[in-house]
Write an enzyme that holds these catalytic residues in place. Structure first.
Site, mmCIF file in Angstrom:
data_model
loop_
_atom_site.group_PDB
_atom_site.id
_atom_site.type_symbol
_atom_site.label_atom_id
_atom_site.label_comp_id
_atom_site.label_asym_id
_atom_site.label_seq_id
_atom_site.Cartn_x
_atom_site.Cartn_y
_atom_site.Cartn_z
ATOM 1 N N GLU A 200 18.479 37.817 63.316
ATOM 2 C CA GLU A 200 18.450 36.356 63.361
ATOM 3 C C GLU A 200 18.493 35.773 61.961
ATOM 4 O O GLU A 200 17.829 36.259 61.049
ATOM 5 C CB GLU A 200 17.187 35.874 64.073
ATOM 6 N N PHE B 64 18.833 31.770 59.738
ATOM 7 C CA PHE B 64 18.782 30.317 59.845
ATOM 8 C C PHE B 64 19.557 29.696 58.693
ATOM 9 O O PHE B 64 19.740 30.327 57.638
ATOM 10 C CB PHE B 64 17.336 29.810 59.868
ATOM 11 N N PRO C 264 20.340 28.023 55.396
ATOM 12 C CA PRO C 264 19.563 27.748 54.181
ATOM 13 C C PRO C 264 19.520 26.254 53.864
ATOM 14 O O PRO C 264 20.417 25.502 54.236
ATOM 15 C CB PRO C 264 20.320 28.522 53.096
ATOM 16 N N LYS C 265 18.486 25.845 53.150
ATOM 17 C CA LYS C 265 18.306 24.436 52.817
ATOM 18 C C LYS C 265 19.233 23.966 51.706
ATOM 19 O O LYS C 265 19.527 22.778 51.611
ATOM 20 C CB LYS C 265 16.855 24.192 52.389
ATOM 21 N N HIS D 106 21.572 29.486 68.949
ATOM 22 C CA HIS D 106 20.424 28.868 69.602
ATOM 23 C C HIS D 106 20.774 27.414 69.926
ATOM 24 O O HIS D 106 21.514 26.767 69.183
ATOM 25 C CB HIS D 106 19.216 28.855 68.675
ATOM 26 N N ASP E 187 10.918 20.919 71.166
ATOM 27 C CA ASP E 187 9.614 20.266 71.243
ATOM 28 C C ASP E 187 9.438 19.586 72.589
ATOM 29 O O ASP E 187 10.423 19.196 73.237
ATOM 30 C CB ASP E 187 9.467 19.231 70.127
ATOM 31 N N TYR F 248 7.631 35.361 76.424
ATOM 32 C CA TYR F 248 6.457 35.412 75.565
ATOM 33 C C TYR F 248 5.515 36.509 76.045
ATOM 34 O O TYR F 248 4.743 36.314 76.987
ATOM 35 C CB TYR F 248 5.761 34.051 75.561
#
Length: 658
Positions: A21, A23, A25-26, A82, A114, A161
Site C-alpha cells: 500500500e 499513499f 506524498p504531500k 481505495h 468518516d 477488522y
C-alpha cells in the site's frame, strides 16, 4: 488490466503472494522520489498488486489518481484504488470510478470514510441532492452501487477488522462478533476479496479467520482474506498507529521493542524479526493447496518490507534470471555488496541470482584519466555520480531496496521518518496514513474533551490544560507531552496565557549523551543536539507586532509564518534548518528533524484544515462554530527557531517579552 481475484486464481496451488500500500506524498519532491522507489520495488519485489489510498475531494483525490496512474500505466502494476463514499459531493464517486476505468484500473477497495455528517460537511453552494450521504451511509452502499453501475468490471474489496472495528460513535462495540453481520452483508452484496486492518496479535487474527471460514452462511468459504501488516518503522510510529487503530500489541512483543525503543535502527531490526515471525506463523497454518496473501502498509518506505518479503520467501521467481548461476554476495559484517568469489564459492550469508556486481568504488576525480595508473580508481569529471557498473539487475535492485551498500544508503536515506518534521523530499513526509486531515477522535470524544468553547480564553484554557497533562488531547495532538517537552512546560504555559496557542516545540540540547533518559535517542555512545523551536497560533494583530521583534534578531532566529488565506512570510525562504541531530560512532551525522519552507507550507494547509474539522462537529450557527471559524480566518501559524542552542533560554526570553 487484471482483476485481483483473477491474478490470485492464476497462481500455482499453495503459492503465497503479497501486496503493498502507498499513499500520495504531500510534496512534489516526495512524489518524484516515490516514483523512483516504486520502480525499484516493482522490479525487485514484484508484488501481486498495489493499493493507493484515497483522499476525498479536491487536490487530495487528484493526487490519489495521479499515483494510481503511475502504478497502473507507467509501471504496469495491477493497481487497487481505495474509494470512500461519505461527506463529499456524490459526483466525485462517479468521476473517480470513470477515471479508474480510463486508467485501466479494475480493482476498488470500497470504504465508508468518516461517519456521515451532511449538515456540517456540505460545502457552501453544494446542492443537497449532490450530498453523497443521501445514498451512501456505509461501505456496503458503495459495494452495491459499484456492482449495479459497473457489474463485474471492477473487482471490489472490503475492509475487515480482526480485533473489531473501533466505531467512532460506539467505541464500546469493538468486537469482531459485532461487526460480523455487516461483513456478511458486504460479502453477499458482491465483495470479491477481504483485506484486514493492521494487527500484531497473530492469535487473534487466526481465530478471526477461522470464524469467517467456518461461518454457517458459507459466504467466506472461498473468498480471499488478506491479512494487513504494518512493518515497524519506529517506536513512536508504532505506538501512535496502534493507538489510532486500537490494534493490540502483545506484551512479549512490546517488551522486545521497549528494550531498544531509543535506537531507531535497533527498533527496525526487531520489527523485521517480529513481522517475519507473524508471516511465518500464519503461513504455517495455511492449507496445502490454498493461496495465502499478505498486505503490507508500507508508509511509502521500502527497506523493512523488502527484508521481510525476502526473508519469508514471498518474492516470486523471475524466469529471466532463474538460469543464471552468478550471484551477488552480501557480507553480513559490512553490509556491503561484494563481487562473486573467484573460486566459484558463491555463498556466504545469502545468495541472490544476478549477472553483475553493484558494489560502488570510491574513485579520484581527475580532469583526464591517467595512462600510467590504474584507470579503475580514477573518474573523469563528466562521470562523477555515474555508477561504473550495471546496477539494474533484479538482485542488485533488491539489495538497494534493502539499504545495502552506498547505493542502498542513498535509496533509503529517509528510512527513519519523523512525520512532518522529517525531510520534505521524502515520500513518507507528513501524516503516516495518507488519508488526509482528521481529528483522530470521534465526535462524542471530541465534545467530551473540548466541550463548547465560546471565547478565546476558553481556547487558551484547553491548550493550558493539555500542557499540564489534565487534557488527553487537542485537535493538533492526540497524545500528551513527552518528557523533554515537560522541561519547558512553564515557558509554554506563559505563551499560551498570552493567547499564543502552541502546537509543537522542543528545548535546547547541547551535546547530551544519546543514552540520556529524557533527551537521548539513537545508538549508544553518541551525543545529541537540539535547536530550540516553537510553533504556535496567534492573532494577526499580535503577528504584526511579533514580526518587528523578529527583525531585530534576524541573525539569531529563522521563522516561517502563514495564515489560512495562503499568505506566507519567512526570514529566509530558502533555508533548510536541521533542528535535531546526533553524532554516533562510525556513522554520518543523523538529522531526523528538519524545518524548511516547503515542509512548513505543506503543514500550514493541514493545520488550518484542522480548525475547520473541529468547527464542523458543532452546529453551523452555534457560538462555538462561529468562534472557531473566526479564529481560522484571523490567526497566523508561526514557527520560530533560535540558533543559539548553547543558550538554554534564548528563545523564550525573546518570545515572552515580545
Amino acid at each position: 488490466m487484471e482483476r485481483i481475484t483473477d491474478r490470485i486464481a492464476a497462481l500455482p496451488p499453495g503459492a503465497a503472494y503479497f501486496s503493498l500500500e502507498f499513499f500520495p506524498p504531500k510534496t512534489q519532491m516526495g512524489f518524484a522520489n516515490l516514483q523512483a522507489r516504486l520502480e525499484r520495488m516493482a522490479r525487485a519485489l514484484r508484488p501481486l498488486f498495489v493499493t493507493v489510498t484515497w483522499g476525498a475531494g479536491g487536490s487530495t483525490a487528484a493526487k490519489s489518481l495521479e499515483l494510481a496512474e503511475l502504478c497502473q500505466r507507467q509501471l504496469g502494476l495491477t493497481t487497487c484504488l481505495h474509494l470512500t463514499c461519505t461527506n463529499m459531493d456524490r459526483t466525485l464517486i462517479d468521476e473517480a470510478l470513470e477515471q479508474a476505468k480510463a486508467l485501466g484500473i479494475r480493482n476498488i477497495l470500497a470504504l465508508r470514510g468518516d461517519p456521515p455528517r451532511s449538515e456540517e460537511y456540505r460545502e457552501e453552494g453544494l446542492a443537497a441532492e449532490n450530498d453523497s450521504n443521501r445514498e451512501f451511509q456505509w461501505a456496503i452502499d458503495l459495494v452495491r452501487y459499484i456492482k449495479k453501475q459497473h457489474r463485474n468490471y471492477f473487482c471490489v474489496g472490503v475492509a475487515a477488522y480482526p480485533e473489531g472495528h473501533s466505531d467512532q460513535s460506539h467505541p464500546e462495540h469493538q468486537d469482531p462478533l459485532f461487526d460480523l453481520p455487516f461483513l456478511i452483508e458486504k460479502a453477499k452484496a458482491g465483495a470479491d476479496f477481504i483485506m484486514t486492518q493492521l494487527f500484531f496479535d497473530v492469535e487473534a487474527y487466526k481465530k478471526y479467520e477461522a470464524m469467517l471460514r467456518n461461518h454457517e452462511s458459507g459466504v467466506f468459504k472461498d473468498i480471499p482474506i488478506i491479512p494487513g501488516l504494518m512493518p515497524i518503522q519506529s517506536y513512536q510510529i508504532l505506538r501512535r498507529t496502534t493507538k489510532l487503530s486500537h490494534a493490540k500489541l502483545p506484551q512479549e512483543m512490546l517488551a522486545r521493542l521497549d528494550a531498544v525503543k531509543g535506537d531507531d535502527e535497533a527498533v527496525k531490526r526487531v520489527g523485521i524479526d517480529i513481522l517475519s515471525e507473524i508471516v511465518e506463523d500464519i503461513q504455517a497454518t495455511s492449507g496445502g493447496g490454498s493461496h495465502r496473501g499478505y498486505h503490507f502498509y508500507t508508509l511509502n518506505l521500502e527497506k523493512a518490507v523488502s527484508h521481510i518479503v525476502e526473508r519469508c520467501s514471498l518474492i516470486p521467481p523471475d524466469e529471466e534470471e532463474e538460469g543464471n548461476d552468478e550471484a551477488v554476495i552480501v557480507d553480513g559484517s559490512s553490509g556491503q555488496i561484494s563481487p562473486p568469489a573467484e573460486d566459484g564459492a558463491h555463498f556466504r550469508d545469502r545468495r541472490r541470482m544476478s549477472s553483475v556486481n553493484s558494489n560502488p568504488h570510491n574513485r579520484v576525480v581527475v580532469e583526464r584519466v591517467s595512462s600510467s595508473s590504474n584507470p579503475s580508481w580514477e573518474a573523469p569529471e563528466d562521470e562523477v555520480g555515474v555508477p561504473r557498473d550495471k546496477i539494474n539487475s533484479r538482485a542488485n535492485t533488491l539489495a538497494i531496496s534493502e539499504g545495502e551498500g552506498s547505493l542502498g544508503r542513498e535509496a533509503t536515506w529517509d528510512d527513519y521518518p519523523n512525520g512532518r518534521w522529517g525531510d520534505a523530499r521524502s515520500p513518507a513526509f507528513g501524516e503516516i496514513d495518507g488519508y488526509g486531515v482528521s481529528l483522530h477522535v470521534s465526535i462524542p470524544q471530541a465534545i467530551w474533551l473540548w466541550k463548547y468553547p465560546v471565547t478565546h480564553d476558553d481556547i487558551s484554557e484547553l491548550f493550558q490544560q493539555h500542557i499540564l497533562g489534565k487534557l488527553e488531547a487537542i485537535p493538533w495532538s492526540e497524545e500528551g507531552l513527552n518528557p523533554e517537552t515537560i522541561t519547558i512546560r512553564d515557558q509554554l504555559l506563559r505563551l499560551n496565557s498570552k493567547g499564543w496557542w502552541t502546537v509543537a516545540s522542543q528545548p535546547a540540547v547541547n551535546g547530551t549523551k544519546s543514552t540520556d533518559p529524557v533527551f537521548g535517542w539513537g545508538p549508544k555512545n553518541g551525543f545529541v543536539f537540539q535547536k530550540p523551536f516553537v510553533e504556535f497560533f496567534l492573532p494577526s494583530s499580535d503577528w504584526a507586532r511579533l514580526r518587528k521583534a523578529f527583525e531585530q534578531h534576524e541573525d539569531e532566529i529563522t521563522f516561517f509564518a502563514g495564515n489560512n488565506a495562503g499568505d506566507v512570510a519567512a526570514s529566509d525562504a530558502e533555508s533548510v534548518n536541521p533542528v535535531t541531530w546526533g553524532t554516533f560512532h562510525g556513522k554520518e551525522i543523523i538529522t531526523p528533524t528538519i524545518i524548511e519552507a516547503v515542509s512548513f507550507r505543506a503543514w500550514l494547509e493541514e493545520a488550518f484544515s484542522i480548525w475547520r474539522e473541529w468547527q464542523r462537529i458543532y452546529p453551523a450557527r452555534s457560538p462555538t462554530a462561529k468562534l472557531l471559524g473566526k479564529i481560522r480566518e484571523d490567526y497566523w501559524l508561526v514557527n520560530v527557531i533560535h540558533h543559539g542552542y548553547v543558550q538554554k533560554n534564548a528563545l523564550w526570553d525573546l518570545l515572552l517579552v515580545a
